[in-house]
Design a protein around this motif. Structure first.
Motif, PDB file in Angstrom:
ATOM      1  N   SER A  50     151.040 -66.256 124.596  1.00  0.00           N
ATOM      2  CA  SER A  50     150.610 -67.515 123.997  1.00  0.00           C
ATOM      3  C   SER A  50     149.130 -67.722 124.255  1.00  0.00           C
ATOM      4  O   SER A  50     148.569 -67.167 125.205  1.00  0.00           O
ATOM      5  CB  SER A  50     151.410 -68.700 124.567  1.00  0.00           C
ATOM      6  N   ALA A  51     148.506 -68.499 123.413  1.00  0.00           N
ATOM      7  CA  ALA A  51     147.084 -68.813 123.552  1.00  0.00           C
ATOM      8  C   ALA A  51     146.849 -70.211 123.019  1.00  0.00           C
ATOM      9  O   ALA A  51     147.458 -70.626 122.030  1.00  0.00           O
ATOM     10  CB  ALA A  51     146.229 -67.806 122.785  1.00  0.00           C
ATOM     11  N   SER A  52     145.977 -70.955 123.684  1.00  0.00           N
ATOM     12  CA  SER A  52     145.615 -72.286 123.205  1.00  0.00           C
ATOM     13  C   SER A  52     144.111 -72.364 123.029  1.00  0.00           C
ATOM     14  O   SER A  52     143.360 -71.727 123.774  1.00  0.00           O
ATOM     15  CB  SER A  52     146.111 -73.362 124.187  1.00  0.00           C
ATOM     16  N   PHE A  53     143.687 -73.147 122.072  1.00  0.00           N
ATOM     17  CA  PHE A  53     142.260 -73.277 121.801  1.00  0.00           C
ATOM     18  C   PHE A  53     142.010 -74.589 121.073  1.00  0.00           C
ATOM     19  O   PHE A  53     142.924 -75.189 120.501  1.00  0.00           O
ATOM     20  CB  PHE A  53     141.759 -72.098 120.952  1.00  0.00           C
ATOM     21  N   ALA A  54     140.770 -75.030 121.129  1.00  0.00           N
ATOM     22  CA  ALA A  54     140.356 -76.257 120.452  1.00  0.00           C
ATOM     23  C   ALA A  54     139.390 -75.878 119.335  1.00  0.00           C
ATOM     24  O   ALA A  54     138.236 -75.536 119.614  1.00  0.00           O
ATOM     25  CB  ALA A  54     139.700 -77.222 121.427  1.00  0.00           C
ATOM     26  N   PRO A  55     139.809 -75.883 118.076  1.00  0.00           N
ATOM     27  CA  PRO A  55     138.904 -75.526 116.978  1.00  0.00           C
ATOM     28  C   PRO A  55     137.797 -76.555 116.814  1.00  0.00           C
ATOM     29  O   PRO A  55     137.908 -77.702 117.261  1.00  0.00           O
ATOM     30  CB  PRO A  55     139.832 -75.515 115.753  1.00  0.00           C
ATOM     31  N   TRP A  56     136.714 -76.110 116.187  1.00  0.00           N
ATOM     32  CA  TRP A  56     135.609 -77.028 115.916  1.00  0.00           C
ATOM     33  C   TRP A  56     136.078 -78.144 114.994  1.00  0.00           C
ATOM     34  O   TRP A  56     136.828 -77.906 114.043  1.00  0.00           O
ATOM     35  CB  TRP A  56     134.447 -76.293 115.262  1.00  0.00           C
TER      36      TRP A  56
END
Length: 209
Positions: A50-56
């Motif tokens: 799994s991976a989490s990120f905050a897009p622009w």
């Protein structure tokens, strides 16, 4: 962008236990509003990566979302493009503000998940919206109140509270040469001060193989 009817008609494979799956993703990443979590599920419905990120904030196009998902998939799990048929499934959870239910931005992320899954050799799985009202698997009607978009604040915060004192021991010969100077503590022999901890960024990545 995919509307909810097109998404439902695509025959997305259902999660065996969506409540437990959402809880596991939430415990791993503690997503805040504005965070996207992509997970990979194997044939036994176990979360393998799994991976989490905050897009622009200005990235609102499905192509931009597709590229972000694909980039993070490549970082946490190998592709299955050489297999005759996909055996693993990509699932996406999007934590956001606003009312529950489908939005146009959910439709852009649905298209992005579908395309990124194909390009990585995976099946396209469920799309989960995490809002202040709770979580909802869009397209199949299953959902619950907890966790929700504000539950990240109830999670553990890992900080450094204490560090052991550090001392430097010199060889006996060197201590005798320095005489009385060895009795005065040097800066390097003083106890360490507690480390300052900066704010935890919302983007996290984990991978389990």
């Amino acid at each position: 962008m995919l509307d909810l009817e097109a998404w439902t008609a695509a025959g997305v494979p259902l999660l065996r236990d969506p409540r437990e799956f959402v809880l596991e993703l939430h415990q791993r990443h503690l997503p805040q509003p504005g965070t996207v979590v992509v997970g990979v599920v194997d044939a036994s419905h176990r979360l393998t990566a799994s991976a989490s990120f905050a897009p622009w904030p200005h990235d609102t196009d499905g192509w931009q979302h597709r590229n972000a998902i694909l980039s993070h998939l490549r970082q946490v799990t190998p592709h299955d493009l050489r297999q005759a048929a996909p055996t693993r499934t990509a699932v996406l959870l999007r934590c956001r503000e606003g009312a529950a239910g489908w939005t146009e931005q959910d439709g852009a992320w649905m298209w992005a998940l579908q395309d990124a899954a194909v390009l990585h050799g995976l099946r396209c799985g469920s799309y989960i919206a995490l809002t202040p009202a709770g979580w909802q698997v869009l397209g199949d009607g299953r959902g619950g109140r907890n966790p929700n978009a504000g539950s990240w604040a109830d999670g553990p915060v890992h900080t450094v509270t204490e560090l052991p004192p550090r001392s430097v021991r010199l060889p006996p010969a060197e201590r005798s040469q320095r005489g009385d100077r060895s009795q005065r503590p040097r800066a390097s022999e003083l106890p360490w001060a507690p480390a300052r901890v900066t704010a935890i960024e919302p983007a996290r990545r984990t991978g389990t193989r």
